[in-house]
Every structure is written in C-alpha cells, then in structure tokens.
Design a protein around this motif. Structure first.
Motif, PDB file in Angstrom:
ATOM      1  N   ILE A   1      19.972   3.554  -9.174  1.00  0.00           N
ATOM      2  CA  ILE A   1      18.814   4.012  -8.741  1.00  0.00           C
ATOM      3  C   ILE A   1      18.786   3.928  -7.033  1.00  0.00           C
ATOM      4  CG2 ILE A   1      16.186   3.732  -8.524  1.00  0.00           C
ATOM      5  CD1 ILE A   1      16.530   2.331 -11.242  1.00  0.00           C
ATOM      6  N   THR A   2      18.561   4.839  -6.252  1.00  0.00           N
ATOM      7  CA  THR A   2      18.713   4.599  -5.027  1.00  0.00           C
ATOM      8  C   THR A   2      17.362   4.994  -4.337  1.00  0.00           C
ATOM      9  OG1 THR A   2      21.045   5.674  -4.976  1.00  0.00           O
ATOM     10  CG2 THR A   2      19.797   5.451  -2.966  1.00  0.00           C
ATOM     11  N   ILE A   3      16.996   4.075  -3.388  1.00  0.00           N
ATOM     12  CA  ILE A   3      15.598   4.131  -2.544  1.00  0.00           C
ATOM     13  C   ILE A   3      15.829   4.629  -1.249  1.00  0.00           C
ATOM     14  CG2 ILE A   3      13.529   2.964  -1.778  1.00  0.00           C
ATOM     15  CD1 ILE A   3      13.691   1.291  -4.382  1.00  0.00           C
ATOM     16  N   ILE A   4      15.459   5.559  -0.902  1.00  0.00           N
ATOM     17  CA  ILE A   4      15.938   6.291   0.390  1.00  0.00           C
ATOM     18  C   ILE A   4      14.603   6.224   1.519  1.00  0.00           C
ATOM     19  CG2 ILE A   4      16.761   8.158   1.740  1.00  0.00           C
ATOM     20  CD1 ILE A   4      18.798   6.918   0.203  1.00  0.00           C
TER      21      ILE A   4
ATOM     22  N   GLY B   1      22.390  10.863 -14.756  1.00  0.00           N
ATOM     23  CA  GLY B   1      21.281  10.272 -14.868  1.00  0.00           C
ATOM     24  C   GLY B   1      20.815   9.411 -13.529  1.00  0.00           C
ATOM     25  N   ALA B   2      21.494   9.658 -12.564  1.00  0.00           N
ATOM     26  CA  ALA B   2      21.207   8.673 -11.312  1.00  0.00           C
ATOM     27  C   ALA B   2      19.780   9.259 -10.872  1.00  0.00           C
ATOM     28  CB  ALA B   2      22.319   9.096 -10.007  1.00  0.00           C
ATOM     29  N   VAL B   3      18.945   8.331 -10.452  1.00  0.00           N
ATOM     30  CA  VAL B   3      17.745   8.458  -9.908  1.00  0.00           C
ATOM     31  C   VAL B   3      17.460   8.445  -8.476  1.00  0.00           C
ATOM     32  CG1 VAL B   3      15.293   7.585  -9.990  1.00  0.00           C
ATOM     33  CG2 VAL B   3      16.545   7.720 -12.070  1.00  0.00           C
ATOM     34  N   ARG B   4      16.959   9.080  -7.776  1.00  0.00           N
ATOM     35  CA  ARG B   4      16.522   8.863  -6.196  1.00  0.00           C
ATOM     36  C   ARG B   4      15.243   9.010  -5.931  1.00  0.00           C
ATOM     37  NH1 ARG B   4      18.953  12.783  -1.286  1.00  0.00           N
ATOM     38  NH2 ARG B   4      17.281  12.244   0.062  1.00  0.00           N
ATOM     39  N   ILE B   5      14.757   7.750  -5.247  1.00  0.00           N
ATOM     40  CA  ILE B   5      13.266   7.723  -4.909  1.00  0.00           C
ATOM     41  C   ILE B   5      13.315   7.632  -3.419  1.00  0.00           C
ATOM     42  CG2 ILE B   5      11.420   6.177  -4.975  1.00  0.00           C
ATOM     43  CD1 ILE B   5      12.300   4.984  -7.586  1.00  0.00           C
ATOM     44  N   ASP B   6      12.508   8.776  -2.740  1.00  0.00           N
ATOM     45  CA  ASP B   6      12.349   8.781  -1.515  1.00  0.00           C
ATOM     46  C   ASP B   6      10.954   8.314  -1.060  1.00  0.00           C
ATOM     47  OD1 ASP B   6      14.504  11.051   0.008  1.00  0.00           O
ATOM     48  OD2 ASP B   6      14.316  11.485  -2.051  1.00  0.00           O
ATOM     49  N   LEU B   7      11.042   7.379  -0.007  1.00  0.00           N
ATOM     50  CA  LEU B   7       9.754   6.992   0.451  1.00  0.00           C
ATOM     51  C   LEU B   7       9.339   7.636   1.633  1.00  0.00           C
ATOM     52  CD1 LEU B   7      10.279   3.042   0.171  1.00  0.00           C
ATOM     53  CD2 LEU B   7       9.181   4.741  -1.418  1.00  0.00           C
ATOM     54  N   GLN B   8       8.000   8.123   1.719  1.00  0.00           N
ATOM     55  CA  GLN B   8       7.592   9.330   2.571  1.00  0.00           C
ATOM     56  C   GLN B   8       6.697   8.149   3.660  1.00  0.00           C
ATOM     57  OE1 GLN B   8       8.923  12.067   2.946  1.00  0.00           O
ATOM     58  NE2 GLN B   8       9.879  12.114   1.143  1.00  0.00           N
ATOM     59  N   PRO B   9       6.277   8.714   4.813  1.00  0.00           N
ATOM     60  CA  PRO B   9       5.237   7.843   5.617  1.00  0.00           C
ATOM     61  C   PRO B   9       3.876   7.844   4.775  1.00  0.00           C
ATOM     62  CG  PRO B   9       6.464   9.401   6.936  1.00  0.00           C
ATOM     63  CD  PRO B   9       6.900   9.782   5.455  1.00  0.00           C
ATOM     64  N   LEU B  10       3.357   6.758   5.190  1.00  0.00           N
ATOM     65  CA  LEU B  10       1.886   6.808   4.639  1.00  0.00           C
ATOM     66  C   LEU B  10       0.820   7.691   5.039  1.00  0.00           C
ATOM     67  CD1 LEU B  10       1.214   2.895   5.135  1.00  0.00           C
ATOM     68  CD2 LEU B  10       2.291   3.999   2.942  1.00  0.00           C
TER      69      LEU B  10
ATOM     70  N   MET C   1      10.034   1.736   6.786  1.00  0.00           N
ATOM     71  CA  MET C   1       8.942   2.327   5.683  1.00  0.00           C
ATOM     72  C   MET C   1       8.498   1.746   4.430  1.00  0.00           C
ATOM     73  SD  MET C   1       7.961   5.339   6.640  1.00  0.00           S
ATOM     74  CE  MET C   1       8.143   6.454   8.187  1.00  0.00           C
ATOM     75  N   GLY C   2       9.090   0.428   4.186  1.00  0.00           N
ATOM     76  CA  GLY C   2       8.901  -0.493   3.289  1.00  0.00           C
ATOM     77  C   GLY C   2       9.813  -0.392   2.010  1.00  0.00           C
TER      78      GLY C   2
ATOM     79  N   VAL D   1       0.809  -1.292  -0.074  1.00  0.00           N
ATOM     80  CA  VAL D   1       0.112   0.025   0.003  1.00  0.00           C
ATOM     81  C   VAL D   1       0.967   1.394  -0.163  1.00  0.00           C
ATOM     82  CG1 VAL D   1      -1.768   1.588   1.361  1.00  0.00           C
ATOM     83  CG2 VAL D   1      -2.106  -1.143   1.270  1.00  0.00           C
ATOM     84  N   GLY D   2       0.461   2.177  -0.826  1.00  0.00           N
ATOM     85  CA  GLY D   2       1.247   3.511  -0.706  1.00  0.00           C
ATOM     86  C   GLY D   2       2.459   3.619  -1.531  1.00  0.00           C
ATOM     87  N   ARG D   3       2.839   2.606  -2.185  1.00  0.00           N
ATOM     88  CA  ARG D   3       4.094   2.566  -2.822  1.00  0.00           C
ATOM     89  C   ARG D   3       3.968   2.204  -4.341  1.00  0.00           C
ATOM     90  NH1 ARG D   3       5.576   5.175   0.938  1.00  0.00           N
ATOM     91  NH2 ARG D   3       6.185   4.364   2.869  1.00  0.00           N
TER      92      ARG D   3
END
Length: 883
Positions: A55-58, A242-251, A63-64, A30-32
């Motif tokens: 790609i970096t997921i932060i 072209g590096a990609v960063r994805i920040d996961l925020q609280p639901l 937080m999932g 959920v939420g991603r």
C-alpha cells in the motif's frame, strides 16, 4: 574483509510521534477518514490471511501522511490480537547506502542492541534464526550477522560465500522473507516505511521484490511518499499484483474550517474574520493551518489559557501573514537568538538528520554550548531527538518538519553554504570511524556542494566500490558516473579517471549493459594509452575482448586479446598475461583454430602455476576445458571443468561457479547427457538469478533451453528460450543463435512447422553474423530439420549437406553425427531407407569415435528394407559439396 561493527537498534513497538499540535492542543484528524477506513479494510483482509499487501500513500509535504499513519497505528494497537508493527523512515543522508533496509529489518526482527558485544549479537541471531527455521540453519544466522556488520570472515558457515557479497545479500533477503513467513504464520506483520522517496534505490527495489515474492506471507508493506517518488521510480508497484495506492488531496473548505475549529476549540465561537483568514491562506494544507495558528499565538492574536483561549481580533489587520508555507515556517525563527539561528542553519545543511556535535564543528566554534542550544530548540519544538543514532556516541536529531529544514536552508548565504558543506564532509570523515564507507556517497555529495571537486570525485569512486561490493549495481553506476563527471576536467586526475571508466565498465558488464560497457572500457583504454599507463590499457583491452565474446564477435575478441597480451608481456605482469592468454585461447577456439586455442590455454596454466596465481590457475583450467571441448574431446573437457569448479568453490567465487556450471551444462548437452546438463544448469541459473548476474543468466538460459528440448519438456523449454531472447533484447546484445535453433525444435514438436522454419532461418542469419563455423553448421541442421517437415520438403537435404560439410572438422564430430542422424531420418521418411541406413551408420561411427554413449543409444539402425535403394553420396571432400 572489513565491516563496520555498527547496527541500529529498533524497538519492537515503533516510534510514531504523536502530533504535537498548538500550545498542547492536539486536534482530531480531519479529512482523512476515508483513507483510514481503507487502511483498516486492508488490515482486516490481512488478518484473514490474504497474503502480502503493498500500500502506497502519496501526498505532498504537510498533507497529513504521517498523521494518517499515526491514527492507523493507534487503531491497530487497540485490536485484541494486534499484529507486529515496525516503522522505518527514509533519510536523504543515507539514500546512497545500498540495501540499508535489509539491515534495519534484521535489527528490528531480533531487537539488536549496539551496546551488546559481537559475540552476544551473533548468539542472539543464532538463537532466533534456529528457533524459527530449524537447528540446521546457522548459515542463515551468520549471513544476517554479516549484513548487520559483524566480522564473520572466519565463520565456517560463510566459507563459500565470504567473497561474494552479492550472494550474501540475496540470501539475506530470502532468509528475511522466510523468517517473516514463520513470524506471520499466526500473527500478521505491518512494516511502515515513511518517506519512501528518501530510501536508496536498491532498497526500493527490495521492497517491491518482497511484495512480489511474499505470496501467502501475512505481511503489509505500508509506504508513505511524496509525489516525486514517481520521478525517481516511474514504474513503482506496477509489477505487484493487487498493489493499492491512496492519494491524499488538499482539505476542502469545509474540512479546513472544521480543522481550525478543532485546534481552537477552547476559544469558543471563532470570529468569522479569523476563521476565513486561516482557511483562505492555507489552501487545504493541514500543516499550514497548524503553523499559521502557531504564528498567531506567537504574535499575541491568540492567547492560550488553561481552560479558555482569548482572541484579539483587533490585531488581525496589522498582521503581515506570510503567503507561502516556507515563509510561514521561517517566522518560527524570529524569537531565536543569533547563536541559535546560526546553529540551526548549520544543522540544516545535513539534509535529513543531524548529529549534535556537527554544527559546532561547521561553525568553527569549539566552545559552543551545544547542550544549552539543543535544549532551547527542543523546547521551541524546532528539533526532535531521535530514539536511536546511526553513529556511536553521537545523539541524533531531526527538524520537527522537513519543510522547516528546507526553509532554513534556503536562507543560508552561498558563501557560507560552501564552507558548511565542506566542513560537514570533513566532520563525517573524522567521526564515522570504521563506518565511514556507509557514508561515502554522502561525503562525496557534501564535498561537491562545498566546491571540492577532486575530493568529491574520489569519494564517489569509493561509494561506487562500496555499492558494487554490495552488488547494488544501479547505485554503483550512478556514483562512478558522478565521479567521472567531476574528475573529467581536473588536471592531474587522469589515473583516477581511468580507474573510474574501468570500474563503470565492469559494473555495466555485470548488469549486462554490453554496449555501455564497451564504451566505458574504450574510454579507459584511450586515456590510458595517451597517459602511457600500459597496465590500465592492457586491462581495458582484455575486458573489451571478453565483452566481444558476449556480443558474438570472435574476430574483435581475438584482436583485443592479442593487443592485451602484447602489453602484458611488455610490462611483465603474470596475472594480466594469464587472463589475456586465456581469452585469446577462447577467441581462437571460437574461430575454429582449436590447436592454437589449446596451446594458449596450456601456456596460461603453466604461467599461473609458476606465479602461484590461484585464480589464474582456476581460470586457465576452465579455458583449457573449453579448448578440449572445441577439439571434440568431451571427456577431457569435463575433467578440467570439474577441477576448475572445485577451485572456484574453494576461492568462494560464486560468479565463477555459476559460469562453470553453465559450461558443465554445455558440455553435458554436447555429450547428449541432458539429465546431467539440467542438474548443472538449474543450479547455475539459481545462483545467477539470485545474485543478479544477468549476463551469465543469459548463457544459462540458452543451454537450459537445449537441455529441456533434449528431455522433451517443450513447454518449459519455450518459456526459458523466450525469457533468454527478452533478456538479450533488454541488454542490447545480439541474440544467441541457440535460442532460435531451440525454438525451431520446440515448434516442430508442437506441429507448428511454418513457425519452426521461420525460427530456424532467423537462427541461421544470427549464426552467420557471428561468423563462428560451428554455429553456422548447427543452424543449417536446424533449418534442414524444419524444412523436412514441410508438405514439400524440397531443400532439406541440401541444408543437411551444407551442415555436414561445415561440421567436417576434428572438434565437431559430435555435431556432425547429429546432422547425419537428422539427415537419415529425412531420407527414410522420403522413401530412401537404405540411404538413411548408411547415414545412420556413419553417425554411429562418429559417436563411437567421440565416446558418446547417450547418442549411441539414441541412434539405432533399422533392418534393411526388402527392396533395393540407391547408396548415398560420399560425405566429405568434393563429393560432399556436390551433394
């Protein structure tokens, strides 16, 4: 050369654990969805041949990140032509092990199995590498085998590399990228690195480098990390296009309510009080939601059933709900018996993973029923068995979540913590066998946290040496600095402390941190002097002398070398005598005392030969070559330098090979043979750059700039020169005057006369600061050439005259010849053709005297003009001063 015969087996299909959920119920993610769509979009561009992606997921813990990675993996595997997928996980237990990711990647690519014999593993590597890269690439297979722990000291393919692990490591990275390029030519590859914040520094740098050099390789590097990654590596991925960063925020509230409904879907319509309680306490953290529902199940508020779940809302008001996730996780421990709870506390000390037998040793209970305890903890989903172990005969486990381990660790009393950490260090020493050096940093950390400062300091020293052997210089410096801080105030630790300062200085020197290296060796010298350790004092002085040369300070260089030599003779150490004599020889040459320089180098060679000191013989030959070069005998210099090169290659010392290639290029430049110089220097630069030998890279760039100017490749020369100047500034050393002299020549060729004059003036200022007569003389020539191109070239002749005067010495005839030739060109352009002709004749005489055929070809004398011109003044003695 001793290597642990251990390596970790990696499955072609990665082990990505499916979320366990609550009471067997696994909720949908959920939420991603947006993040998952973004990952899939990147994957589709990869499948279309977009090249390497980073790609970096932060997100913070809970937080999932892992759940998102699992869903991505599931979708990838459903594709008809799924890419190769490998997963690696960072581990704080092993973060001090340099370049561990290279080993893991090799094991994954070739599906290595530690149960196989060394011969079978090498055969698998040889077969795999040659199948991909060609039958002539056995050397790469042996390099990779070396890194995974095979004992290949006798391998004929490593005869030139076996003493230079830096080169082996760099070659291994390059070979791995070539293999990936072959493997991904038709089928792309995804490398998932979980918990990047727990990966060692050298591997993090390697991942970035792979992304930078990957080019058209169809590779996705997917990294998961917590936000404090940027505290450890502030510039992570900034240099990767072209590096990609994805920040996961609280639901948000809606997403949280939806997740609660997903988990409790068998409970029918949820009471609003229950849903509101869970959502309000969770703060948008998916893990908190799951763990709170687990707690409610344990406390009997929620009763799972096969088809339907019951909710006892009446029990809610009597519950005490923890306010933090850590407190909530600790409630999972309440059903445990005292033995299980103690076992988990001991296991939590291990930080990342733990091995089954370690907690029993830490608790001091040899009769503990470990198998039963492990079974119970697994059933309660508190720990998870790992599919592989880094230690033979030791089953490896991990806590179900890192936050659970942290929550348990925080409850351990301080007195027990000291005991647990000390005993874990002792267990590692006893259990790691020949693999122990890979865990030296971890052992040091546990000894330190156990209050054993001396043992901690000594193990940090060993960890530093291990990292330096692998040429993970930042890691090595960190360990040596920690060792020094631990040993500094301990009685009877002076010998270890001296060794620590000297080792730190050497690593700083190799990293071109010259000012820091000077400080470290001075501390080693001062402490050794106070303790009466003349051997250590002599070594520190000799190193200080070498660094003074790097910092263009020949006076200090000679002073340090003379002090080192006196101590070396006093203690009767032939090796130290040879090194001190060689360094003293170069210092005298730098100061123009070439007779003394030659005498000292010859003495060093004789002593090295008598002592059968092979490295000293090679070093002495190299310094003897430099002595002949300073005397102007370039043919003898080239002969001795090539002989030294042969010996260094036989010794497998590629750092020295790069040094001698630099010197050969320098001599070829001095001979005017710029084509040969380029051959030497380009090979040397490749070795120095690939091996991270920054200080030698600076020297090579200075000589390469001169060679490129000589063959009129001015654009390339300008790039090399500016790169060299930047490296000097970054290393905080004095910029070589050569760089600005070459820059002046480049600007002249481009018609940028004012900039050429400015660069030449800067070069002259730097040469004067260095105090080397030849450098000053050559700098005056560069300024004269720049000023000669001004609209009003007043003063150019004076510059040439000053240059000719300073270079009027036996060992500088080639440079004096070049000054006279440049002066002649200026006079001819100024209308005094006969004066110019006379200068050219004198230049040719000097080039003939030095047997410089290339310079003679460049120095032709034009026919006499039809009108008379005044003769030039004499070029030596008082006449030269007057001119």
């Amino acid at each position: 050369m001793t290597h642990a015969k251990r390596y970790r087996n990696h499955m072609t299909t990665p082990h990505i654990r499916h979320p366990s959920g609550v009471a067997g119920i696994s909720a949908a993610m959920v939420g991603r969805d947006v993040a998952l769509q973004q990952l899939m979009a990147q994957l589709y561009t990869l499948l279309e041949g977009s090249g390497t992606q980073l790609i970096t997921i932060i997100a913070e813990a809970g937080m999932g990140k892992s759940r998102l990675a699992h869903e991505f993996y599931e979708q990838v595997m459903r594709l008809p032509d799924a890419p190769r997928f490998h997963r690696f996980k960072g581990d704080p237990q092993r973060s001090a092990q340099p370049h561990g990711m290279v080993r893991q990647l090799i094991a994954a690519l070739f599906d290595l199995d530690e149960a196989e014999s060394s011969a079978a593993t090498l055969a698998r590597l040889e077969q795999g590498v040659t199948a991909l890269l060609g039958p002539d690439r056995l050397e790469e297979a042996h390099i990779l085998g070396y890194l995974v722990g095979l004992d290949l000291e006798e391998s004929p393919h490593l005869s030139g590399l076996c003493h230079d692990v830096r080169q082996i490591r760099e070659r291994a990275v390059q070979s791995a990228m070539q293999l990936i390029a072959k493997l991904t030519k038709h089928t792309p590859m995804v490398l998932l690195i979980d918990d990047l914040h727990d990966v060692d520094d050298s591997s993090v740098a390697m991942i970035e480098r792979a992304a930078q050099i990957g080019g058209s390789i169809n590779l996705m590097l997917l990294c998961l990390a917590q936000r404090h990654l940027f505290d450890l590596h502030p510039h992570w991925a900034q240099t990767v296009p072209g590096a990609v960063r994805i920040d996961l925020q609280p639901l948000d509230e809606h997403q949280s309510r939806r997740l609660v409904g997903e988990i409790l879907r068998k409970a029918g319509t949820l009471p609003s009080d229950l849903r509101n309680l869970i959502v309000s306490r969770a703060g948008g953290n998916p893990l908190y939601i799951e763990e709170l529902i687990n707690t409610l199940v344990t406390d009997g508020v929620i009763i799972p059933g096969n088809d339907t779940w019951q909710i006892r809302v009446g029990r809610l008001p009597r519950l005490r709900i923890p306010t933090t996730l850590a407190d909530l996780l600790r409630t999972r421990l309440q059903p445990l018996n005292p033995i299980e709870r103690a076992f988990l506390r001991a296991a939590a000390v291990a930080d990342g993973v733990f091995w089954a037998s370690a907690p029993a040793f830490m608790l001091g209970d040899a009769q503990l029923d470990v198998a039963t305890i492990i079974q119970s903890l697994e059933q309660q989903r508190l720990i998870v068995a790992q599919p592989e172990s880094s230690l033979r005969c030791q089953q490896e486990y991990r806590f179900s979540h890192d936050l659970l381990r942290e929550a348990i660790y925080e409850q351990i009393p301080a007195a027990d913590l000291h005991i647990y950490h000390r005993r874990l260090a002792e267990w590692l020493v006893a259990s790691c066998d020949d693999h122990v050096m890979n865990y030296a940093g971890l052992i040091a950390e546990h000894f330190e946290r156990g209050g054993e400062q001396y043992h901690a300091g000594c193990w940090h020293m060993q960890a530093g040496a291990h990292a330096r052997t692998a040429y993970a210089l930042d890691t090595a410096m960190s360990h040596y600095q920690l060792a020094i801080s631990l040993l500094a105030n301990l009685p009877d630790a002076n010998a270890d402390l001296i060794a620590g300062h000297a080792a730190l200085g050497q690593v700083q020197l190799e990293a071109a941190q010259f000012a820091e290296a000077v400080a470290s060796f001075r501390r080693a010298r001062d402490l050794a002097s106070r303790c009466g350790d003349k051997q250590a004092e002599a070594h520190a002085l000799e190193r200080l002398s070498a660094i003074a040369d790097d910092m263009s300070d020949p006076v200090s260089m000679r002073n340090y070398a003379q002090q080192a030599l006196e101590l070396a003779y006093e203690i009767g150490d032939p090796a130290q005598i040879v090194m001190s004599l060689a360094t003293l020889s170069l210092a005298n040459n730098r100061l123009g005392e070439t007779d003394r320089g030659l005498e000292l180098a010859q003495e060093a060679l004789i002593i090295a030969q008598q002592a059968e000191y092979d490295l000293g013989v090679a070093k002495s030959m190299a310094y003897l070559a430099l002595a002949y070069e300073h005397r102007g005998d370039l043919n003898a210099a080239m002969e001795y330098m090539q002989a030294a090169m042969v010996r260094f290659r036989q010794l497998g010392n590629l750092v020295e090979v790069a040094t001698q290639l630099n010197n050969l290029g320098y001599i070829a430049n001095a001979q005017g043979d710029f084509a040969s110089a380029l051959t030497f220097l380009e090979e040397g630069l490749r070795i120095a750059h690939d091996g991270g030998i920054r200080y030698m890279e600076i020297y090579l760039l200075s000589n390469l700039g001169a060679a490129l100017v000589g063959v009129k490749r001015h654009a390339e020369a300008e790039a090399m020169v500016k790169r060299g100047i930047q490296m000097c500034e970054q290393s905080r050393i004095k910029i070589f005057p050569d760089f600005y002299r070459d820059l002046s020549a480049i600007y002249l060729a481009q018609g940028r006369v004012d900039e050429a004059v400015e660069a030449a003036q800067r070069g002259l200022s730097l040469a004067r600061e260095a105090g080397a007569p030849r450098e000053v003389g050559v700098a005056w020539r560069a300024l004269g050439m720049a000023m000669a191109d001004l609209a009003e070239p007043m003063g150019a002749a004076l510059c040439f005259a000053e240059s000719a005067l300073l270079l009027d010495m036996p060992g500088m005839i080639a440079d004096k010849g070049r000054t006279l030739r440049a002066w002649a060109a200026h006079e001819m352009r100024s209308g005094d053709a006969e004066r110019g002709r006379k200068l050219l004749e004198q230049a040719r005489d000097l080039f003939k005297q030095a047997s410089l055929s290339h310079e003679l070809e460049r120095t032709s004398i034009p026919a006499l003009p039809e009108y008379p011109s005044p003769l030039p003044p004499p070029l030596s003695g008082e006449g030269a001063k007057n001119s």
